[in-house]
Design a protein around this motif. Structure first.
Motif, PDB file in Angstrom:
ATOM      1  N   SER A 148       0.834  -1.207   0.000  1.00  0.00           N
ATOM      2  CA  SER A 148       0.000   0.000   0.000  1.00  0.00           C
ATOM      3  C   SER A 148       0.866   1.254   0.000  1.00  0.00           C
ATOM      4  O   SER A 148       0.526   2.256  -0.646  1.00  0.00           O
ATOM      5  CB  SER A 148      -0.921   0.015   1.224  1.00  0.00           C
ATOM      6  OG  SER A 148      -1.796  -1.069   1.205  1.00  0.00           O
ATOM      7  N   ILE A 149       1.972   1.211   0.722  1.00  0.00           N
ATOM      8  CA  ILE A 149       2.854   2.380   0.788  1.00  0.00           C
ATOM      9  C   ILE A 149       3.451   2.681  -0.588  1.00  0.00           C
ATOM     10  O   ILE A 149       3.520   3.836  -1.015  1.00  0.00           O
ATOM     11  CB  ILE A 149       3.966   2.150   1.834  1.00  0.00           C
ATOM     12  CG1 ILE A 149       3.361   2.131   3.233  1.00  0.00           C
ATOM     13  CG2 ILE A 149       5.041   3.231   1.728  1.00  0.00           C
ATOM     14  CD1 ILE A 149       4.352   1.792   4.328  1.00  0.00           C
ATOM     15  N   ILE A 150       3.870   1.632  -1.292  1.00  0.00           N
ATOM     16  CA  ILE A 150       4.447   1.839  -2.632  1.00  0.00           C
ATOM     17  C   ILE A 150       3.412   2.433  -3.586  1.00  0.00           C
ATOM     18  O   ILE A 150       3.713   3.336  -4.378  1.00  0.00           O
ATOM     19  CB  ILE A 150       4.983   0.494  -3.192  1.00  0.00           C
ATOM     20  CG1 ILE A 150       6.148  -0.010  -2.327  1.00  0.00           C
ATOM     21  CG2 ILE A 150       5.455   0.674  -4.629  1.00  0.00           C
ATOM     22  CD1 ILE A 150       7.322   0.939  -2.234  1.00  0.00           C
ATOM     23  N   SER A 151       2.176   1.952  -3.480  1.00  0.00           N
ATOM     24  CA  SER A 151       1.110   2.519  -4.317  1.00  0.00           C
ATOM     25  C   SER A 151       0.922   3.998  -3.999  1.00  0.00           C
ATOM     26  O   SER A 151       0.713   4.823  -4.897  1.00  0.00           O
ATOM     27  CB  SER A 151      -0.199   1.763  -4.090  1.00  0.00           C
ATOM     28  OG  SER A 151      -0.069   0.426  -4.484  1.00  0.00           O
ATOM     29  N   GLY A 152       0.995   4.323  -2.719  1.00  0.00           N
ATOM     30  CA  GLY A 152       0.861   5.722  -2.323  1.00  0.00           C
ATOM     31  C   GLY A 152       2.014   6.573  -2.803  1.00  0.00           C
ATOM     32  O   GLY A 152       1.828   7.726  -3.222  1.00  0.00           O
ATOM     33  N   LEU A 153       3.227   6.019  -2.751  1.00  0.00           N
ATOM     34  CA  LEU A 153       4.392   6.762  -3.242  1.00  0.00           C
ATOM     35  C   LEU A 153       4.279   7.014  -4.739  1.00  0.00           C
ATOM     36  O   LEU A 153       4.674   8.073  -5.237  1.00  0.00           O
ATOM     37  CB  LEU A 153       5.669   5.974  -2.934  1.00  0.00           C
ATOM     38  CG  LEU A 153       6.041   5.835  -1.451  1.00  0.00           C
ATOM     39  CD1 LEU A 153       7.305   4.998  -1.299  1.00  0.00           C
ATOM     40  CD2 LEU A 153       6.241   7.195  -0.804  1.00  0.00           C
ATOM     41  N   LYS A 154       3.744   6.028  -5.447  1.00  0.00           N
ATOM     42  CA  LYS A 154       3.556   6.200  -6.892  1.00  0.00           C
ATOM     43  C   LYS A 154       2.525   7.293  -7.171  1.00  0.00           C
ATOM     44  O   LYS A 154       2.706   8.116  -8.065  1.00  0.00           O
ATOM     45  CB  LYS A 154       3.108   4.867  -7.517  1.00  0.00           C
ATOM     46  CG  LYS A 154       3.101   4.884  -9.020  1.00  0.00           C
ATOM     47  CD  LYS A 154       3.032   3.486  -9.588  1.00  0.00           C
ATOM     48  CE  LYS A 154       1.697   2.843  -9.360  1.00  0.00           C
ATOM     49  NZ  LYS A 154       1.563   1.569 -10.099  1.00  0.00           N
ATOM     50  N   GLN A 155       1.472   7.306  -6.374  1.00  0.00           N
ATOM     51  CA  GLN A 155       0.469   8.354  -6.538  1.00  0.00           C
ATOM     52  C   GLN A 155       1.075   9.726  -6.195  1.00  0.00           C
ATOM     53  O   GLN A 155       0.813  10.723  -6.857  1.00  0.00           O
ATOM     54  CB  GLN A 155      -0.731   8.077  -5.635  1.00  0.00           C
ATOM     55  CG  GLN A 155      -1.893   9.034  -5.879  1.00  0.00           C
ATOM     56  CD  GLN A 155      -3.066   8.746  -4.961  1.00  0.00           C
ATOM     57  OE1 GLN A 155      -2.928   8.069  -3.940  1.00  0.00           O
ATOM     58  NE2 GLN A 155      -4.227   9.250  -5.318  1.00  0.00           N
ATOM     59  N   GLY A 156       1.898   9.743  -5.146  1.00  0.00           N
ATOM     60  CA  GLY A 156       2.563  10.986  -4.774  1.00  0.00           C
ATOM     61  C   GLY A 156       3.471  11.504  -5.876  1.00  0.00           C
ATOM     62  O   GLY A 156       3.586  12.712  -6.098  1.00  0.00           O
ATOM     63  N   TRP A 157       4.115  10.584  -6.589  1.00  0.00           N
ATOM     64  CA  TRP A 157       4.979  10.973  -7.712  1.00  0.00           C
ATOM     65  C   TRP A 157       4.170  11.658  -8.816  1.00  0.00           C
ATOM     66  O   TRP A 157       4.610  12.650  -9.395  1.00  0.00           O
ATOM     67  CB  TRP A 157       5.696   9.737  -8.250  1.00  0.00           C
ATOM     68  CG  TRP A 157       6.533   9.996  -9.448  1.00  0.00           C
ATOM     69  CD1 TRP A 157       6.219   9.714 -10.742  1.00  0.00           C
ATOM     70  CD2 TRP A 157       7.837  10.594  -9.487  1.00  0.00           C
ATOM     71  NE1 TRP A 157       7.232  10.103 -11.578  1.00  0.00           N
ATOM     72  CE2 TRP A 157       8.237  10.639 -10.839  1.00  0.00           C
ATOM     73  CE3 TRP A 157       8.698  11.083  -8.507  1.00  0.00           C
ATOM     74  CZ2 TRP A 157       9.467  11.170 -11.237  1.00  0.00           C
ATOM     75  CZ3 TRP A 157       9.923  11.615  -8.898  1.00  0.00           C
ATOM     76  CH2 TRP A 157      10.291  11.658 -10.241  1.00  0.00           C
ATOM     77  N   SER A 158       2.989  11.117  -9.093  1.00  0.00           N
ATOM     78  CA  SER A 158       2.156  11.741 -10.131  1.00  0.00           C
ATOM     79  C   SER A 158       1.699  13.130  -9.693  1.00  0.00           C
ATOM     80  O   SER A 158       1.651  14.060 -10.501  1.00  0.00           O
ATOM     81  CB  SER A 158       0.954  10.850 -10.451  1.00  0.00           C
ATOM     82  OG  SER A 158       0.081  10.766  -9.341  1.00  0.00           O
ATOM     83  N   PHE A 159       1.382  13.274  -8.408  1.00  0.00           N
ATOM     84  CA  PHE A 159       1.021  14.604  -7.897  1.00  0.00           C
ATOM     85  C   PHE A 159       2.219  15.554  -8.011  1.00  0.00           C
ATOM     86  O   PHE A 159       2.061  16.739  -8.304  1.00  0.00           O
ATOM     87  CB  PHE A 159       0.566  14.503  -6.443  1.00  0.00           C
ATOM     88  CG  PHE A 159      -0.873  14.110  -6.285  1.00  0.00           C
ATOM     89  CD1 PHE A 159      -1.889  15.033  -6.472  1.00  0.00           C
ATOM     90  CD2 PHE A 159      -1.228  12.818  -5.956  1.00  0.00           C
ATOM     91  CE1 PHE A 159      -3.232  14.667  -6.338  1.00  0.00           C
ATOM     92  CE2 PHE A 159      -2.555  12.445  -5.819  1.00  0.00           C
ATOM     93  CZ  PHE A 159      -3.566  13.364  -6.006  1.00  0.00           C
ATOM     94  N   ALA A 160       3.406  15.028  -7.730  1.00  0.00           N
ATOM     95  CA  ALA A 160       4.611  15.867  -7.803  1.00  0.00           C
ATOM     96  C   ALA A 160       4.844  16.361  -9.229  1.00  0.00           C
ATOM     97  O   ALA A 160       5.239  17.509  -9.446  1.00  0.00           O
ATOM     98  CB  ALA A 160       5.820  15.066  -7.302  1.00  0.00           C
ATOM     99  N   TRP A 161       4.598  15.499 -10.214  1.00  0.00           N
ATOM    100  CA  TRP A 161       4.753  15.896 -11.621  1.00  0.00           C
ATOM    101  C   TRP A 161       3.820  17.044 -11.969  1.00  0.00           C
ATOM    102  O   TRP A 161       4.198  18.016 -12.614  1.00  0.00           O
ATOM    103  CB  TRP A 161       4.467  14.704 -12.540  1.00  0.00           C
ATOM    104  CG  TRP A 161       5.688  14.059 -13.096  1.00  0.00           C
ATOM    105  CD1 TRP A 161       6.135  12.807 -12.812  1.00  0.00           C
ATOM    106  CD2 TRP A 161       6.629  14.609 -14.031  1.00  0.00           C
ATOM    107  NE1 TRP A 161       7.295  12.557 -13.516  1.00  0.00           N
ATOM    108  CE2 TRP A 161       7.605  13.645 -14.264  1.00  0.00           C
ATOM    109  CE3 TRP A 161       6.723  15.834 -14.669  1.00  0.00           C
ATOM    110  CZ2 TRP A 161       8.679  13.850 -15.113  1.00  0.00           C
ATOM    111  CZ3 TRP A 161       7.795  16.055 -15.523  1.00  0.00           C
ATOM    112  CH2 TRP A 161       8.747  15.075 -15.738  1.00  0.00           C
ATOM    113  N   ARG A 162       2.555  16.908 -11.546  1.00  0.00           N
ATOM    114  CA  ARG A 162       1.581  17.962 -11.845  1.00  0.00           C
ATOM    115  C   ARG A 162       1.993  19.272 -11.173  1.00  0.00           C
ATOM    116  O   ARG A 162       1.891  20.352 -11.774  1.00  0.00           O
ATOM    117  CB  ARG A 162       0.195  17.542 -11.353  1.00  0.00           C
ATOM    118  CG  ARG A 162      -0.351  16.328 -12.061  1.00  0.00           C
ATOM    119  CD  ARG A 162      -1.606  15.824 -11.394  1.00  0.00           C
ATOM    120  NE  ARG A 162      -1.950  14.492 -11.889  1.00  0.00           N
ATOM    121  CZ  ARG A 162      -2.896  13.739 -11.385  1.00  0.00           C
ATOM    122  NH1 ARG A 162      -3.615  14.165 -10.369  1.00  0.00           N
ATOM    123  NH2 ARG A 162      -3.145  12.545 -11.875  1.00  0.00           N
TER     124      ARG A 162
END
Length: 227
Positions: A148-162
């Motif tokens: 779950s943490i890795i999925s969240g980090l991946k989502q955080g990366w997409s937010f960081a890109w935006r």
């Protein structure tokens, strides 16, 4: 069917993209953007993990801070730009602030959600064997919640890109967002499209080569997928 200044032909986009590569514009922009997003994302991971752990550990924070973080996560990153400009001015710090804020809440929620949703049998078994405090978190709770943490980090990366693109479009002197805005200012739709393609390719590459591999590796180790 489409006018050239409304929708460019693939040849025009490729020619523009090649020109950006040949004169070094694209390499400089990618390096500048990569530097910003890596720093901002690293800060967001540190803050996000600390906030997530604090929420899981303290019931008062869970009851009072969790709804606030959930609400802030829905706030578009560009909304933080006025804050960042007023606090830091039009400089690198303002962009990195927007990236960090834009990604932190997603990471925090992932940490909180991942740790709350692990099988309680793991915690009971660990406590029965004497694990508690930091040892319980380090050896049981964190490993069990890693998918779950890795999925969240991946989502955080997409937010960081935006957030990165939002910041660079307004205040950067170099970077992918700045090159994108130059294309808009020159009414060069080919350059706009070329940079959009580069952003998509970079996003997919990071997702597949880094987060995708980590996710698959962890899921296999945890027995969620076949090796």
């Amino acid at each position: 069917m489409w006018k050239a200044y409304i929708f460019p032909s693939p040849i025009a986009v490729f020619t523009t993209l090649w020109g950006l590569v040949a004169d070094g514009t694209l390499a400089i922009a990618v390096l500048a953007s990569a530097k910003r997003i890596l720093l901002g994302y690293f800060i967001s991971i540190i803050i996000g993990i600390l906030v997530g752990l604090a929420i899981v550990r303290f019931k008062y924070l869970d009851e009072n801070v969790s709804p606030l973080i959930l609400g802030l996560q829905t706030l578009p990153s560009i909304c933080w730009l006025p804050f960042s400009i007023l606090w830091y001015g039009l400089n690198e710090s303002a962009i990195i602030f927007v990236i960090a804020v834009g990604s932190t809440f997603a990471v925090s929620i992932a940490i909180e959600s991942g740790m709350k949703n692990i099988n309680p049998i793991f915690v009971r078994a660990a406590k029965t064997m004497g694990a508690k405090g930091f040892k319980l978190y380090w050896n049981v709770i964190i490993p069990a919640s890693l998918p779950s943490i890795i999925s969240g980090l991946k989502q955080g990366w997409s937010f960081a890109w935006r957030a990165l693109m939002a910041g660079e479009m307004i205040s950067a002197t170099k970077g992918l967002g700045q090159v994108l805005m130059v294309g808009r200012d020159l009414a060069d739709i080919s350059q706009v499209m070329a940079i959009m393609i580069v952003i998509v390719v970079l996003g997919v590459a990071v997702d597949k080569l880094i987060f995708g591999r980590i996710e698959i590796n962890i899921r296999q180790k945890w027995g969620l997928d076949k090796a």
